[in-house]
Each structure stands twice: as C-alpha cells, then as structure tokens.
Enzyme design. Structure first.
Site, PDB file in Angstrom:
ATOM      1  N   GLU A  58       0.825  -1.212   0.000  1.00 57.17           N
ATOM      2  CA  GLU A  58       0.000   0.000   0.000  1.00 57.17           C
ATOM      3  C   GLU A  58       0.858   1.261   0.000  1.00 57.17           C
ATOM      4  OE1 GLU A  58      -2.205  -2.862   2.899  1.00 57.17           O
ATOM      5  OE2 GLU A  58      -0.159  -2.557   2.163  1.00 57.17           O
ATOM      6  N   CYS A  86      -2.718  -2.738   7.551  1.00 58.06           N
ATOM      7  CA  CYS A  86      -2.262  -2.587   8.936  1.00 58.06           C
ATOM      8  C   CYS A  86      -2.429  -1.122   9.363  1.00 58.06           C
ATOM      9  CB  CYS A  86      -0.795  -3.013   9.049  1.00 58.06           C
ATOM     10  SG  CYS A  86       0.356  -1.878   8.222  1.00 58.06           S
ATOM     11  N   CYS A  89      -0.385   1.359   7.188  1.00 52.90           N
ATOM     12  CA  CYS A  89      -0.967   1.545   5.859  1.00 52.90           C
ATOM     13  C   CYS A  89      -2.293   2.294   5.931  1.00 52.90           C
ATOM     14  CB  CYS A  89      -1.106   0.207   5.156  1.00 52.90           C
ATOM     15  SG  CYS A  89       0.502  -0.526   4.757  1.00 52.90           S
TER      16      CYS A  89
END
Length: 152
Positions: A58, A86, A89
C-alpha cells in the site's frame, strides 16, 4: 469484472501482483491504485528485498501514484489491496485521502480497518475512505495460506 467487460478486475491485478511478490519470497500482498478507471500504480510487498519495514504494498503504491499524478492527495483514487491494511498503511491511506478502499481478506492479527484498532473509526482519523471488504476474499486468503504453509 469492470462494468460488464471481460477485462480482469482491478482486484485480479492486485492478486497477480501479490502472487509475484510471493514468488520473490515476500509476503504475497498486492496493491493497485486506480483513477478514472485507469491503473496508476501497482506494488507488491518489498520489505525483505528493500530491507525496509515500511515497504508494504500500500505504501509503495501510494508513493508511485502520488509521483505519477504530481500530488500527495489521491482524493479521486481507489485502492485495491489483497489483505486488510495494517495501522501504518491505514494511516497512509488516510493521509493520502484515498476515496475508496477495496480489500480481499481480513487480517485479525495485523489489520486495522475492521480488525484491531479500527483506524478509520478513530475520532482522530483525518480522512476515512469508503471501505469495501471481502473483494476477492477467497483467492487472497488462499494465496496467503499456501505461502505460509510452504514456509512452516
């Protein structure tokens, strides 16, 4: 499919990118960023090859997209990623002002969208994209499961 065409979907491209990352020994996560139905960035995880813990798919795709369109604000862009992002990101997605987030499979341990800290639901979140979970879920989960099975 994209608007009734026979072209592969954007998530299919993210899955192919994830598969390629897995073939190079990286955790198989792929990301595609789209603007006006055009792919402007694709990236797979490269944390091992770049020896960079922030080289998640990402983050790399956001950098590529921002460079391509000449601004850090990706307000009219959509992201397709194979695994629930996560916290790092999710923060990058928020700061980039991604319009829509489509992700494949949930990550109960490391995810931060609908699992874990639920970053976009935080009152301190600057921007929350529209979120569409479960896009290509079975294929994304299978790819990750097979990758980790081979390593155990």
């Amino acid at each position: 499919m994209i608007r009734g065409t026979k072209a592969p979907s954007f998530m299919d491209l993210a899955l192919k990118t994830a598969e390629n990352a897995g073939k190079s020994g990286e955790v198989p996560i792929g990301c595609v960023i789209v603007r006006d139905y055009e792919v402007i960035a694709t990236a797979g995880n490269r944390t091992l090859s770049e020896r960079d813990p922030t080289a998640h798919a990402e983050v790399l795709a956001i950098r590529q997209a921002a460079d391509r369109i000449g601004t850090e604000r990706l307000t009219d862009c959509d992201m397709y990623v194979t695994l629930e992002p996560c916290t790092m990101c999710a923060g990058a997605i928020s700061f980039a002002r991604i319009r829509r987030l489509y992700y494949g499979t949930a990550d109960p341990k490391g995810g931060a969208v609908e699992s874990g800290v639920r970053f976009f639901a935080s009152p301190t979140c600057h921007h929350a994209p529209d979120v569409y979970p479960g896009v290509g879920e079975r294929a994304a989960a299978t790819l990750l499961r097979e990758f980790f099975r081979e390593r155990r």
